[in-house]
Scaffold this active site. Structure first.
Site, short mmCIF file in Angstrom:
data_model
loop_
_atom_site.label_atom_id
_atom_site.label_comp_id
_atom_site.label_asym_id
_atom_site.label_seq_id
_atom_site.Cartn_x
_atom_site.Cartn_y
_atom_site.Cartn_z
N ARG A 144 0.81 -1.22 0.00
CA ARG A 144 0.00 0.00 0.00
C ARG A 144 0.84 1.27 0.00
NH1 ARG A 144 -5.49 -1.01 3.65
NH2 ARG A 144 -6.29 -2.71 2.37
N ASP B 62 -15.46 7.80 10.21
CA ASP B 62 -14.30 6.96 9.96
C ASP B 62 -13.06 7.81 10.17
OD1 ASP B 62 -14.00 4.04 8.55
OD2 ASP B 62 -12.25 5.29 8.13
#
Length: 266
Positions: free
Chosen positions: A36, A137
């Protein structure tokens, strides 16, 4: 040139993510971290993961810290995940909603929005009284996606057909292969960036809190802190819902188990 994430570099990211978000990266996540973050090394033309860690730590590029956090905290989700929770919401919780006040739910780790939109469809179908839905979030990136309510058509497979027809618009032309949650439902959800291990903004109290598929990334001490931090936001008698793969055993004595992975505030 191949760039390898060595153990020391991985430990730096482990400590940082635990401090920043309470998330414990196990050694099994090393390849995920490398994968990532690699594109960010390429973006900045850096020779090592240590160089990238120095970049985000120095504040030289202030926005990059959030980029790294987004990349390492984004998790897969889907509509109507763990259907028994939605059955419990429909059959056991919503029938008790009082007409005199607004019914409030917090989707506390909403990711790209599939969970809160699933909840919103359920509330719209069953409640005639006012309701409010907060979706939060830690990742600004997934919140941005969630606000659009725009998804690949393949993501619709778990939405019951009547709800799909009623609340979703199928894309045509250059939007073919996608669908859009209708505007009325999107506007009923308030999306907000919240880090569960930091002080909360003034968000009030809730009848139900969903905190699913998050605590598997926390160690036991962080679980206790997060749940203790959230409990004042849950009304007495309110329900706290975690994933079927998670448990609050040994985490808090303020909640009682009333159904698999569904707890109620004493």
């Amino acid at each position: 040139m191949e760039v390898v994430l060595n153990d020391t570099e991985f430990e730096h990211f482990q400590r940082w993510l635990h401090q920043a978000a309470g998330i414990k990266l196990t050694p099994a996540k090393k390849a995920l971290v490398a994968g990532r973050l690699f594109k960010r090394l390429k973006h900045f033309q850096l020779a090592s993961y240590s160089d990238y860690f120095s970049l985000i730590s120095s504040g030289e590029v202030p926005s990059e810290l959030q980029v790294a956090l987004d990349l390492l905290t984004t998790n897969e989700t889907y509509f109507f995940r763990e259907p028994r929770h939605f059955d419990f919401l429909q059959q056991q919780i919503l029938p008790t909603a009082r007409a005199a006040r607004s019914f409030r739910i917090w989707s506390a780790a909403c990711s790209s929005g599939e969970e809160p939109y699933s909840i919103a469809m359920t509330l719209s179908e069953q409640l005639t009284t006012p309701w409010q839905l907060l979706a939060s979030d830690i990742s600004s990136q997934v919140l941005q996606q969630a606000r659009t309510g725009h998804y690949p058509l393949a993501r619709a497979q778990h939405i019951p057909r009547p709800l799909l027809v009623k609340y979703c618009l199928k894309g045509t032309g250059n939007q073919e292969g996608t669908f859009l949650i209708n505007r009325q439902l999107r506007e009923k959800i308030h999306f907000m960036q919240i880090n569960l291990i930091e002080p909360f903004p003034d968000i009030g109290e809730f009848d139900v809190i969903f905190l699913r598929n998050v605590m598997i990334y926390f160690d036991q001490d962080t679980k206790r802190k997060v749940v203790a931090h959230m409990l004042p936001r849950l009304k007495p008698g309110g329900h706290f819902i975690v994933s079927l793969s998670e448990s609050l055993n040994g985490v808090t004595a303020a909640l009682k188990l009333v159904s698999p992975s569904v707890y109620q505030k004493l």
